[in-house]
Design a protein around this motif. Structure first.
Motif, PDB file in Angstrom:
ATOM      1  N   LYS A 115       0.831  -1.203   0.000  1.00  0.00           N
ATOM      2  CA  LYS A 115       0.000   0.000   0.000  1.00  0.00           C
ATOM      3  C   LYS A 115       0.866   1.254   0.000  1.00  0.00           C
ATOM      4  N   GLU A 116       1.955   1.213   0.753  1.00  0.00           N
ATOM      5  CA  GLU A 116       2.886   2.336   0.793  1.00  0.00           C
ATOM      6  C   GLU A 116       4.033   2.036  -0.165  1.00  0.00           C
ATOM      7  N   THR A 117       4.045   2.705  -1.301  1.00  0.00           N
ATOM      8  CA  THR A 117       5.059   2.433  -2.315  1.00  0.00           C
ATOM      9  C   THR A 117       5.256   3.644  -3.210  1.00  0.00           C
ATOM     10  N   VAL A 118       6.434   3.738  -3.800  1.00  0.00           N
ATOM     11  CA  VAL A 118       6.693   4.794  -4.784  1.00  0.00           C
ATOM     12  C   VAL A 118       6.322   4.329  -6.184  1.00  0.00           C
ATOM     13  N   ASP A 119       5.888   3.085  -6.315  1.00  0.00           N
ATOM     14  CA  ASP A 119       5.514   2.538  -7.621  1.00  0.00           C
ATOM     15  C   ASP A 119       4.116   3.027  -7.989  1.00  0.00           C
ATOM     16  N   THR A 120       4.066   4.262  -8.460  1.00  0.00           N
ATOM     17  CA  THR A 120       2.802   4.924  -8.784  1.00  0.00           C
ATOM     18  C   THR A 120       2.964   5.733 -10.073  1.00  0.00           C
ATOM     19  N   PHE A 121       1.836   6.200 -10.608  1.00  0.00           N
ATOM     20  CA  PHE A 121       1.877   7.083 -11.767  1.00  0.00           C
ATOM     21  C   PHE A 121       2.390   8.459 -11.336  1.00  0.00           C
ATOM     22  N   LYS A 122       3.258   9.030 -12.153  1.00  0.00           N
ATOM     23  CA  LYS A 122       3.871  10.315 -11.825  1.00  0.00           C
ATOM     24  C   LYS A 122       3.312  11.461 -12.662  1.00  0.00           C
ATOM     25  N   ILE A 123       2.926  11.154 -13.882  1.00  0.00           N
ATOM     26  CA  ILE A 123       2.385  12.190 -14.757  1.00  0.00           C
ATOM     27  C   ILE A 123       1.693  11.513 -15.927  1.00  0.00           C
ATOM     28  N   GLY A 124       0.695  12.189 -16.479  1.00  0.00           N
ATOM     29  CA  GLY A 124       0.073  11.728 -17.709  1.00  0.00           C
ATOM     30  C   GLY A 124      -1.203  10.935 -17.510  1.00  0.00           C
ATOM     31  N   PRO A 125      -1.961  10.742 -18.596  1.00  0.00           N
ATOM     32  CA  PRO A 125      -3.224   9.999 -18.540  1.00  0.00           C
ATOM     33  C   PRO A 125      -2.986   8.507 -18.323  1.00  0.00           C
ATOM     34  N   VAL A 126      -3.900   7.868 -17.614  1.00  0.00           N
ATOM     35  CA  VAL A 126      -3.740   6.443 -17.316  1.00  0.00           C
ATOM     36  C   VAL A 126      -4.727   5.574 -18.083  1.00  0.00           C
ATOM     37  N   ASP A 127      -5.705   6.178 -18.747  1.00  0.00           N
ATOM     38  CA  ASP A 127      -6.765   5.399 -19.397  1.00  0.00           C
ATOM     39  C   ASP A 127      -6.812   5.564 -20.912  1.00  0.00           C
ATOM     40  N   THR A 128      -5.764   6.118 -21.504  1.00  0.00           N
ATOM     41  CA  THR A 128      -5.717   6.241 -22.957  1.00  0.00           C
ATOM     42  C   THR A 128      -4.903   5.090 -23.546  1.00  0.00           C
ATOM     43  N   PRO A 129      -5.219   4.655 -24.769  1.00  0.00           N
ATOM     44  CA  PRO A 129      -4.480   3.538 -25.371  1.00  0.00           C
ATOM     45  C   PRO A 129      -2.984   3.846 -25.479  1.00  0.00           C
ATOM     46  N   VAL A 130      -2.175   2.864 -25.164  1.00  0.00           N
ATOM     47  CA  VAL A 130      -0.723   3.009 -25.213  1.00  0.00           C
ATOM     48  C   VAL A 130      -0.229   2.766 -26.636  1.00  0.00           C
ATOM     49  N   THR A 131       0.649   3.631 -27.113  1.00  0.00           N
ATOM     50  CA  THR A 131       1.196   3.474 -28.463  1.00  0.00           C
ATOM     51  C   THR A 131       2.553   2.779 -28.465  1.00  0.00           C
ATOM     52  N   GLY A 132       3.105   2.578 -27.302  1.00  0.00           N
ATOM     53  CA  GLY A 132       4.396   1.912 -27.163  1.00  0.00           C
ATOM     54  C   GLY A 132       4.866   2.083 -25.733  1.00  0.00           C
ATOM     55  N   VAL A 133       5.725   1.166 -25.274  1.00  0.00           N
ATOM     56  CA  VAL A 133       6.203   1.184 -23.895  1.00  0.00           C
ATOM     57  C   VAL A 133       7.720   1.348 -23.886  1.00  0.00           C
ATOM     58  N   ILE A 134       8.201   2.207 -22.999  1.00  0.00           N
ATOM     59  CA  ILE A 134       9.635   2.416 -22.807  1.00  0.00           C
ATOM     60  C   ILE A 134      10.015   1.949 -21.408  1.00  0.00           C
ATOM     61  N   SER A 135      11.081   1.185 -21.310  1.00  0.00           N
ATOM     62  CA  SER A 135      11.660   0.817 -20.014  1.00  0.00           C
ATOM     63  C   SER A 135      12.990   1.531 -19.888  1.00  0.00           C
ATOM     64  N   THR A 136      13.207   2.201 -18.741  1.00  0.00           N
ATOM     65  CA  THR A 136      14.433   2.975 -18.569  1.00  0.00           C
ATOM     66  C   THR A 136      14.770   3.110 -17.097  1.00  0.00           C
ATOM     67  N   PHE A 137      16.019   3.426 -16.813  1.00  0.00           N
ATOM     68  CA  PHE A 137      16.436   3.662 -15.434  1.00  0.00           C
ATOM     69  C   PHE A 137      15.797   4.932 -14.890  1.00  0.00           C
ATOM     70  N   MET A 138      15.763   5.987 -15.711  1.00  0.00           N
ATOM     71  CA  MET A 138      15.186   7.248 -15.263  1.00  0.00           C
ATOM     72  C   MET A 138      14.596   8.012 -16.445  1.00  0.00           C
ATOM     73  N   ALA A 139      13.394   8.519 -16.254  1.00  0.00           N
ATOM     74  CA  ALA A 139      12.706   9.248 -17.321  1.00  0.00           C
ATOM     75  C   ALA A 139      13.201  10.689 -17.379  1.00  0.00           C
ATOM     76  N   THR A 140      14.404  10.857 -17.889  1.00  0.00           N
ATOM     77  CA  THR A 140      14.977  12.186 -18.075  1.00  0.00           C
ATOM     78  C   THR A 140      14.322  12.858 -19.281  1.00  0.00           C
ATOM     79  N   ILE A 141      14.610  14.134 -19.461  1.00  0.00           N
ATOM     80  CA  ILE A 141      14.116  14.834 -20.647  1.00  0.00           C
ATOM     81  C   ILE A 141      14.620  14.143 -21.913  1.00  0.00           C
ATOM     82  N   ALA A 142      15.880  13.727 -21.901  1.00  0.00           N
ATOM     83  CA  ALA A 142      16.442  13.051 -23.070  1.00  0.00           C
ATOM     84  C   ALA A 142      15.693  11.757 -23.372  1.00  0.00           C
TER      85      ALA A 142
END
Length: 294
Positions: free
Chosen positions: A52-79
């Motif tokens: 229940k207590e976790t940082v594994d949560t949504f940080k920004i953006g819509p959660v119910d729109t169709p996904v066009t592709g998935v990115i896995s990364t260490f950190m979501a930097t601007i780059a």
């Protein structure tokens, strides 16, 4: 093979072969919310109860729109965000926070132009970012260290029964300098730093986390410790005092990103089987440091 260490293919496949086939049979494109539900379900199947207590949560953006592709990364930097947009991907799974603190607390950042620019970019391009940290580390065998061991080629040195992120290795005698150079070459990394005598004989190595207590425990059982991102005023200074007191110990410091990037590449392979409807791509967020020659 050490029972605590699975091959990359075996780890990524796990229980997902049947799950992937079932999801592929569905015609609807998944949303970020449905993908996270799959992740939670699969974690539960692997014995990881969702906290229940976790940082594994949504940080920004819509959660119910169709996904066009998935990115896995260490950190979501601007780059990384820019690369995601270029690839046509809308959902980023980031291991570390995107707003510069562990909880992604943005209260103090509201007037900050960097924060505003990042939010604006994500919003303009319809990006959704979700963090996968706590529960990814809980999966067994621990994926971050498993990937790191594979990158370094150290599976043959792994001590029997050594598991979790903090693992121990026993190898033929070498030196602190040789181990540091090996790490720098195999990750690769331009910012590996060392505290201790370069010619220090080394047989037992302990991979640790970020805290000074980890350093203390490592020195009790090993010759050297390898640490991704520690505080200099405690862990580094403790090690300097240990060395000055003529203890045969050493500390190798690597960038946090270098020590865990491989784990998020492994995560992309894991997610590929979990989300077969869209492309899953790993993006290397890159080492943050640049080494300047004297």
């Amino acid at each position: 093979m050490n029972p605590i260490l699975l091959s990359r293919r075996a780890f990524a496949t796990g229980v997902l072969v049947s799950a992937g086939a079932a999801y592929a049979a569905k015609s609807a494109t998944p949303t970020p919310a449905t993908i996270v539900e799959r992740i939670q379900r699969t974690c539960a199947e692997r014995g990881v109860e969702w906290q229940k207590e976790t940082v594994d949560t949504f940080k920004i953006g819509p959660v119910d729109t169709p996904v066009t592709g998935v990115i896995s990364t260490f950190m979501a930097t601007i780059a990384v965000m820019r690369k995601a947009v270029a690839l046509g991907a809308s959902f980023i799974v980031s291991h570390e926070p995107i707003f510069y603190n562990h909880l992604d607390d943005t209260n103090a950042l509201q007037a900050d132009p960097v924060y505003q620019a990042k939010v604006r970019f994500a919003t303009q391009h319809g990006l959704t970012v979700w963090r996968f940290h706590d529960h990814w580390h809980k999966i067994k065998p621990e994926p971050m260290s498993s990937a790191s061991i594979e990158e370094l080629g150290w599976a043959r040195y792994l001590d029997n029964g050594s598991e979790g992120f903090r693992r121990t290795f026993t190898r033929p005698e070498t030196t602190l300098r040789a181990v540091a150079e090996e790490i720098a070459n195999r990750y690769p990394s331009a910012s590996v730093r060392v505290i201790g005598r370069p010619d220090l004989p080394v047989r037992r190595i302990v991979n640790i986390g970020h805290g000074v207590n980890d350093v203390v425990k490592a020195f009790a059982i090993g010759d050297i410790a390898i640490a991704p991102e520690v505080r200099e005023w405690d862990s580094a200074e403790l090690t300097r005092d240990v060395v000055m007191l003529h203890a045969n110990k050493g500390l190798i410091l690597i960038a946090h990103e270098r020590g865990e990037e491989g784990g998020m590449k492994l995560c992309s392979e894991w997610l590929t089987r979990l989300v077969p409807e869209v492309a899953v791509v790993y993006i290397n967020s890159g080492e943050p440091f640049t080494a300047l020659s004297a």
